[in-house]
Motif scaffolding. Structure first.
Motif, PDB file in Angstrom:
ATOM      1  N   GLU A  30     -10.253  -1.728  -2.575  1.00  0.00           N
ATOM      2  CA  GLU A  30      -9.026  -2.083  -3.283  1.00  0.00           C
ATOM      3  C   GLU A  30      -7.840  -1.725  -2.409  1.00  0.00           C
ATOM      4  OE1 GLU A  30      -9.706   0.212  -6.848  1.00  0.00           O
ATOM      5  OE2 GLU A  30      -8.420   1.818  -6.137  1.00  0.00           O
ATOM      6  N   TRP A  31      -6.712  -2.335  -2.712  1.00  0.00           N
ATOM      7  CA  TRP A  31      -5.510  -2.036  -1.944  1.00  0.00           C
ATOM      8  C   TRP A  31      -4.281  -2.286  -2.816  1.00  0.00           C
ATOM      9  CZ3 TRP A  31      -1.402  -5.177  -0.420  1.00  0.00           C
ATOM     10  CH2 TRP A  31      -1.531  -6.533  -0.731  1.00  0.00           C
ATOM     11  N   GLY A  32      -3.164  -1.754  -2.361  1.00  0.00           N
ATOM     12  CA  GLY A  32      -1.901  -1.980  -3.029  1.00  0.00           C
ATOM     13  C   GLY A  32      -0.761  -1.459  -2.181  1.00  0.00           C
ATOM     14  N   THR A  33       0.445  -1.754  -2.629  1.00  0.00           N
ATOM     15  CA  THR A  33       1.633  -1.280  -1.929  1.00  0.00           C
ATOM     16  C   THR A  33       2.295  -0.167  -2.739  1.00  0.00           C
ATOM     17  OG1 THR A  33       2.995  -3.000  -2.940  1.00  0.00           O
ATOM     18  CG2 THR A  33       2.051  -3.478  -0.770  1.00  0.00           C
ATOM     19  N   ASN A  34       3.022   0.667  -2.050  1.00  0.00           N
ATOM     20  CA  ASN A  34       3.671   1.816  -2.671  1.00  0.00           C
ATOM     21  C   ASN A  34       4.691   1.379  -3.725  1.00  0.00           C
ATOM     22  OD1 ASN A  34       4.501   4.572  -3.010  1.00  0.00           O
ATOM     23  ND2 ASN A  34       6.316   4.060  -1.809  1.00  0.00           N
ATOM     24  N   VAL A  35       4.581   1.958  -4.911  1.00  0.00           N
ATOM     25  CA  VAL A  35       5.551   1.713  -5.978  1.00  0.00           C
ATOM     26  C   VAL A  35       6.098   3.027  -6.539  1.00  0.00           C
ATOM     27  CG1 VAL A  35       4.596  -0.542  -6.626  1.00  0.00           C
ATOM     28  CG2 VAL A  35       3.743   1.536  -7.738  1.00  0.00           C
ATOM     29  N   SER A  36       5.855   4.121  -5.828  1.00  0.00           N
ATOM     30  CA  SER A  36       6.312   5.425  -6.289  1.00  0.00           C
ATOM     31  C   SER A  36       7.832   5.499  -6.287  1.00  0.00           C
ATOM     32  CB  SER A  36       5.749   6.527  -5.376  1.00  0.00           C
ATOM     33  OG  SER A  36       6.300   7.784  -5.724  1.00  0.00           O
ATOM     34  N   LEU A  37       8.376   6.159  -7.268  1.00  0.00           N
ATOM     35  CA  LEU A  37       9.818   6.378  -7.361  1.00  0.00           C
ATOM     36  C   LEU A  37      10.249   7.681  -6.695  1.00  0.00           C
ATOM     37  CD1 LEU A  37      10.343   5.293 -11.092  1.00  0.00           C
ATOM     38  CD2 LEU A  37      10.620   3.912  -9.016  1.00  0.00           C
ATOM     39  N   GLU A  38       9.282   8.474  -6.218  1.00  0.00           N
ATOM     40  CA  GLU A  38       9.589   9.795  -5.677  1.00  0.00           C
ATOM     41  C   GLU A  38      10.163   9.774  -4.267  1.00  0.00           C
ATOM     42  OE1 GLU A  38       6.649  12.943  -7.399  1.00  0.00           O
ATOM     43  OE2 GLU A  38       5.508  11.165  -6.762  1.00  0.00           O
ATOM     44  N   GLY A  39       9.915   8.710  -3.523  1.00  0.00           N
ATOM     45  CA  GLY A  39      10.432   8.625  -2.163  1.00  0.00           C
ATOM     46  C   GLY A  39       9.749   9.564  -1.182  1.00  0.00           C
ATOM     47  N   LEU A  40       8.501   9.893  -1.431  1.00  0.00           N
ATOM     48  CA  LEU A  40       7.765  10.835  -0.579  1.00  0.00           C
ATOM     49  C   LEU A  40       6.697  10.156   0.276  1.00  0.00           C
ATOM     50  CD1 LEU A  40       7.313  13.672  -3.233  1.00  0.00           C
ATOM     51  CD2 LEU A  40       9.031  13.525  -1.410  1.00  0.00           C
ATOM     52  N   ASN A  41       6.781   8.853   0.429  1.00  0.00           N
ATOM     53  CA  ASN A  41       5.727   8.116   1.125  1.00  0.00           C
ATOM     54  C   ASN A  41       5.822   8.171   2.647  1.00  0.00           C
ATOM     55  OD1 ASN A  41       8.055   6.396   0.429  1.00  0.00           O
ATOM     56  ND2 ASN A  41       6.970   4.854   1.650  1.00  0.00           N
ATOM     57  N   ASP A  42       6.852   8.790   3.192  1.00  0.00           N
ATOM     58  CA  ASP A  42       6.976   8.986   4.642  1.00  0.00           C
ATOM     59  C   ASP A  42       6.773   7.681   5.418  1.00  0.00           C
ATOM     60  OD1 ASP A  42       7.407  10.468   6.978  1.00  0.00           O
ATOM     61  OD2 ASP A  42       5.290  10.997   7.171  1.00  0.00           O
ATOM     62  N   SER A  43       7.309   6.597   4.921  1.00  0.00           N
ATOM     63  CA  SER A  43       7.283   5.242   5.490  1.00  0.00           C
ATOM     64  C   SER A  43       5.942   4.519   5.334  1.00  0.00           C
ATOM     65  CB  SER A  43       7.749   5.219   6.955  1.00  0.00           C
ATOM     66  OG  SER A  43       6.773   5.713   7.836  1.00  0.00           O
ATOM     67  N   PHE A  44       4.963   5.149   4.706  1.00  0.00           N
ATOM     68  CA  PHE A  44       3.702   4.452   4.427  1.00  0.00           C
ATOM     69  C   PHE A  44       3.936   3.512   3.250  1.00  0.00           C
ATOM     70  CE2 PHE A  44       2.157   8.322   6.516  1.00  0.00           C
ATOM     71  CZ  PHE A  44       1.341   7.749   7.488  1.00  0.00           C
ATOM     72  N   THR A  45       3.561   2.260   3.429  1.00  0.00           N
ATOM     73  CA  THR A  45       3.813   1.250   2.403  1.00  0.00           C
ATOM     74  C   THR A  45       2.541   0.665   1.801  1.00  0.00           C
ATOM     75  OG1 THR A  45       3.926  -0.467   4.105  1.00  0.00           O
ATOM     76  CG2 THR A  45       6.017   0.557   3.413  1.00  0.00           C
ATOM     77  N   HIS A  46       1.438   0.704   2.531  1.00  0.00           N
ATOM     78  CA  HIS A  46       0.201   0.069   2.093  1.00  0.00           C
ATOM     79  C   HIS A  46      -0.933   1.093   2.035  1.00  0.00           C
ATOM     80  CE1 HIS A  46       2.549  -3.405   3.090  1.00  0.00           C
ATOM     81  NE2 HIS A  46       1.608  -4.206   2.610  1.00  0.00           N
ATOM     82  N   CYS A  47      -1.696   1.039   0.928  1.00  0.00           N
ATOM     83  CA  CYS A  47      -2.831   1.935   0.734  1.00  0.00           C
ATOM     84  C   CYS A  47      -4.089   1.097   0.512  1.00  0.00           C
ATOM     85  CB  CYS A  47      -2.591   2.833  -0.474  1.00  0.00           C
ATOM     86  SG  CYS A  47      -3.938   3.986  -0.797  1.00  0.00           S
TER      87      CYS A  47
END
Length: 102
Positions: free
Chosen positions: A43-60
């Motif tokens: 499975e995969w998806g893109t970051n939708v977190s509102l916390e802003g802690l993804n350190d530029s990672f956009t895809h999981c």
């Protein structure tokens, strides 16, 4: 020992990567599930977190394996190696984490 192994991959793309470049990577990653029998699920998806802690990672991307040797077969599989080879031009960084489901 638990019998489900998760392989989590995070991607941050270079600023110069186009939407088409990113779509090509996502499609190629998804094709691995059909090419490598050891993959139980994908499975995969893109970051939708509102916390802003993804350190530029956009895809999981999350892959599931039944055993460590299956994950090892995936890592060494020629199709996986080909996929990894295509990332250099568009990938800024990646993060990989494997864990046994508790």
């Amino acid at each position: 020992m638990p019998s489900t192994l998760r392989h989590v991959v995070l991607f941050a793309f270079k600023n110069k990567a186009t939407a088409e470049d990113i779509d090509t990577v996502v499609t190629a990653f998804g094709a691995l599930k059909d090419a490598i029998p050891a993959i139980v699920s994908y499975e995969w998806g893109t970051n939708v977190s509102l916390e802003g802690l993804n350190d530029s990672f956009t895809h999981c991307f999350t892959l599931t394996f039944a055993a460590a040797p299956d994950r090892d077969d995936y890592l060494n599989h020629p199709e996986h190696q080909r996929f990894v080879g295509m990332l250099g031009g568009v990938l800024e960084k990646s993060l990989v984490l494997d864990y046994w489901v508790q």
